[in-house]
Scaffold this motif. Structure first.
Motif, mmCIF file in Angstrom:
data_model
loop_
_atom_site.group_PDB
_atom_site.id
_atom_site.type_symbol
_atom_site.label_atom_id
_atom_site.label_comp_id
_atom_site.label_asym_id
_atom_site.label_seq_id
_atom_site.Cartn_x
_atom_site.Cartn_y
_atom_site.Cartn_z
ATOM 1 N N ILE A 1 0.857 -1.185 0.000
ATOM 2 C CA ILE A 1 0.000 0.000 0.000
ATOM 3 C C ILE A 1 0.899 1.242 0.000
ATOM 4 O O ILE A 1 1.578 1.541 0.983
ATOM 5 C CB ILE A 1 -0.961 0.015 1.210
ATOM 6 N N ALA A 2 0.907 1.914 -1.134
ATOM 7 C CA ALA A 2 1.693 3.152 -1.279
ATOM 8 C C ALA A 2 0.759 4.328 -0.998
ATOM 9 O O ALA A 2 -0.035 4.302 -0.048
ATOM 10 C CB ALA A 2 2.293 3.216 -2.678
ATOM 11 N N SER A 3 0.799 5.363 -1.842
ATOM 12 C CA SER A 3 -0.115 6.502 -1.723
ATOM 13 C C SER A 3 -0.010 7.310 -3.005
ATOM 14 O O SER A 3 1.054 7.348 -3.643
ATOM 15 C CB SER A 3 0.282 7.394 -0.545
ATOM 16 N N VAL A 4 -1.087 7.986 -3.327
ATOM 17 C CA VAL A 4 -1.045 8.830 -4.523
ATOM 18 C C VAL A 4 0.017 9.925 -4.386
ATOM 19 O O VAL A 4 0.605 10.350 -5.373
ATOM 20 C CB VAL A 4 -2.455 9.401 -4.825
ATOM 21 N N LYS B 1 6.621 6.687 0.159
ATOM 22 C CA LYS B 1 5.664 5.989 -0.709
ATOM 23 C C LYS B 1 6.187 5.878 -2.141
ATOM 24 O O LYS B 1 5.920 4.893 -2.823
ATOM 25 C CB LYS B 1 4.307 6.694 -0.664
ATOM 26 N N ALA B 2 6.939 6.889 -2.601
ATOM 27 C CA ALA B 2 7.610 6.760 -3.903
ATOM 28 C C ALA B 2 8.610 5.615 -3.819
ATOM 29 O O ALA B 2 8.766 4.836 -4.775
ATOM 30 C CB ALA B 2 8.314 8.067 -4.268
ATOM 31 N N GLY B 3 9.268 5.496 -2.667
ATOM 32 C CA GLY B 3 10.198 4.380 -2.452
ATOM 33 C C GLY B 3 9.488 3.044 -2.517
ATOM 34 O O GLY B 3 9.995 2.072 -3.089
ATOM 35 N N VAL B 4 8.298 2.977 -1.939
ATOM 36 C CA VAL B 4 7.515 1.725 -1.971
ATOM 37 C C VAL B 4 7.176 1.351 -3.418
ATOM 38 O O VAL B 4 7.221 0.174 -3.794
ATOM 39 C CB VAL B 4 6.231 1.870 -1.113
ATOM 40 N N ILE B 5 6.895 2.352 -4.231
ATOM 41 C CA ILE B 5 6.578 2.072 -5.645
ATOM 42 C C ILE B 5 7.828 1.540 -6.373
ATOM 43 O O ILE B 5 7.767 0.561 -7.120
ATOM 44 C CB ILE B 5 5.986 3.329 -6.322
ATOM 45 N N ASN C 1 2.697 -5.950 -6.616
ATOM 46 C CA ASN C 1 2.007 -4.741 -7.083
ATOM 47 C C ASN C 1 1.832 -3.755 -5.939
ATOM 48 O O ASN C 1 1.919 -4.129 -4.766
ATOM 49 C CB ASN C 1 0.637 -5.109 -7.657
ATOM 50 N N ALA C 2 1.554 -2.516 -6.310
ATOM 51 C CA ALA C 2 1.272 -1.488 -5.307
ATOM 52 C C ALA C 2 -0.112 -0.897 -5.567
ATOM 53 O O ALA C 2 -0.589 -0.882 -6.704
ATOM 54 C CB ALA C 2 2.324 -0.382 -5.384
ATOM 55 N N ILE C 3 -0.730 -0.447 -4.498
ATOM 56 C CA ILE C 3 -1.968 0.327 -4.612
ATOM 57 C C ILE C 3 -1.670 1.708 -4.033
ATOM 58 O O ILE C 3 -1.041 1.820 -2.966
ATOM 59 C CB ILE C 3 -3.122 -0.360 -3.860
ATOM 60 N N ALA C 4 -2.081 2.742 -4.759
ATOM 61 C CA ALA C 4 -1.831 4.110 -4.312
ATOM 62 C C ALA C 4 -3.166 4.798 -4.017
ATOM 63 O O ALA C 4 -3.792 5.363 -4.925
ATOM 64 C CB ALA C 4 -1.051 4.871 -5.378
ATOM 65 N N PRO C 5 -3.621 4.733 -2.758
ATOM 66 C CA PRO C 5 -4.890 5.380 -2.423
ATOM 67 C C PRO C 5 -4.757 6.896 -2.389
ATOM 68 O O PRO C 5 -3.678 7.447 -2.135
ATOM 69 C CB PRO C 5 -5.203 4.859 -1.011
ATOM 70 N N GLY C 6 -5.885 7.568 -2.622
ATOM 71 C CA GLY C 6 -5.969 9.013 -2.412
ATOM 72 C C GLY C 6 -6.408 9.258 -0.977
ATOM 73 O O GLY C 6 -5.844 8.667 -0.056
ATOM 74 N N ILE D 1 -6.022 4.649 -6.690
ATOM 75 C CA ILE D 1 -7.454 4.636 -6.340
ATOM 76 C C ILE D 1 -7.725 5.908 -5.549
ATOM 77 O O ILE D 1 -7.560 5.957 -4.328
ATOM 78 C CB ILE D 1 -7.815 3.384 -5.511
ATOM 79 N N ASP D 2 -8.092 6.972 -6.264
ATOM 80 C CA ASP D 2 -8.129 8.293 -5.621
ATOM 81 C C ASP D 2 -9.313 9.156 -6.036
ATOM 82 O O ASP D 2 -9.283 10.382 -5.847
ATOM 83 C CB ASP D 2 -6.809 9.046 -5.897
#
Ligand code: NAP
Length: 254
Positions: A147-150, A166-170, A188-193, A248-249
């Motif tokens: 789970i990253a982030s937008v 979070k950029a690092g997680v991506i 895979n990563a998910i980037a929530p808003g 997902i934002d």
């Protein structure tokens, strides 16, 4: 681990490990995977924090258990992944969701605030990926969902530490996908808003309204809307997806 009913569903017979499972997005993910039939190892900072989620998962699936660890502690995470693998007979799905914010404008941000956010969000994710990689590769199958982030994609004023983590997680997700996919493990990563959880509950009303104006769908997201995507990536539909970041934002980053 407590056993209840025999599970059914797309993840029946599988084991999922979810970090940050005590509340918010992590709790919704744990329950969604349990609903899909997985037995779930629910991890939070303290075992008692994860117990309510484990109880809810147990009621839905064939078994669940609660664990406590600081995800930034490399040795403790390695030992925990081993312990969970033994107790559940393996791990099929790893969801790295634990995360923190320590927001501050760059000029005011202290070194501690930078280090701690990187340690928990980025190193914590790496700790679990590293500990689970060998057994997953040996099994020749598995799903890792981070789970990253937008803001890891767009950046955000006041969140240099968090956005960098979070950029690092991506970047970690893409690299791990290149290393592990040949052995049947997707990453895979998910980037929530902006998602309605404790993490966003203390945003002042005026800032919240301003934020809402920037979201084409006009509302914050629900934890369950992130959990549904995790279930998809962990399930049969996700089999040919690897190295991707699903934003997902509500359109925030458009
Ligand atoms: P939350 O409600 O604040 O929950 C955070 C979770 O992480 C809790 O389960 C907490 O456990 C756990 N945790 C924190 N530090 C930990 C550590 N050092 N070791 C182990 N566990 C730790 O957060 P959330 O909003 O659900 O966010 C979940 C994830 O989504 C985070 O990675 C966050 O960055 C990301 N995200 C959230 C949003 C949003 O708008 N909410 C947006 C984008 C991305 P305890 O309960 O034991 O403290």
């Amino acid at each position: 681990m407590s056993d209840t009913n025999e599970s059914a569903g797309p993840l029946a017979g599988q084991v999922a490990l979810v970090t940050g499972a005590s509340r918010g997005i992590g709790r919704a993910i744990a329950e969604s995977l349990a609903r899909d039939g997985a037995r779930v190892a629910c991890v939070a900072t303290r075992v008692e924090n994860a117990e309510p989620t484990a109880a809810a998962c147990s009621a839905l699936t064939g078994g669940a258990a609660a664990y406590g660890v600081d995800v930034s502690n490399h040795e403790a995470v390695a030992a925990l992944v081993k312990e969970i693998g033994k107790e559940f007979g393996g791990i099929d799905v790893l969801v790295n969701n634990a995360g923190i914010t320590r927001d501050q404008l760059l000029l005011r941000m202290g070194e501690d605030d930078f280090d701690r956010v990187i340690d928990v969000n980025l190193k914590g994710t790496w700790n679990f990926v590293k500990a689970a990689a060998r057994p997953l590769m040996k099994a020749g199958a598995g799903r890792i969902i981070n789970i990253a982030s937008v803001v890891g994609v767009t950046g955000n004023a006041g969140q240099a530490n968090y956005a960098a983590s979070k950029a690092g997680v991506i970047g970690l997700t893409k690299s791990a996908a290149k290393e592990l996919s040949g052995r049947g493990v997707t990453v895979n990563a998910i980037a929530p808003g902006f998602i309605q959880t404790d993490m966003t509950s203390d945003i002042p009303e005026n800032e919240r309204n301003a934020l809402m104006g920037g979201i084409p769908l006009g509302r914050m997201g629900a934890a369950e809307e992130i959990a549904a995507a995790v279930s998809y990536l962990a399930g049969p539909g996700g089999a040919y997806i690897t190295g991707q970041t699903l934003v997902i934002d509500g359109g925030l980053s458009l």
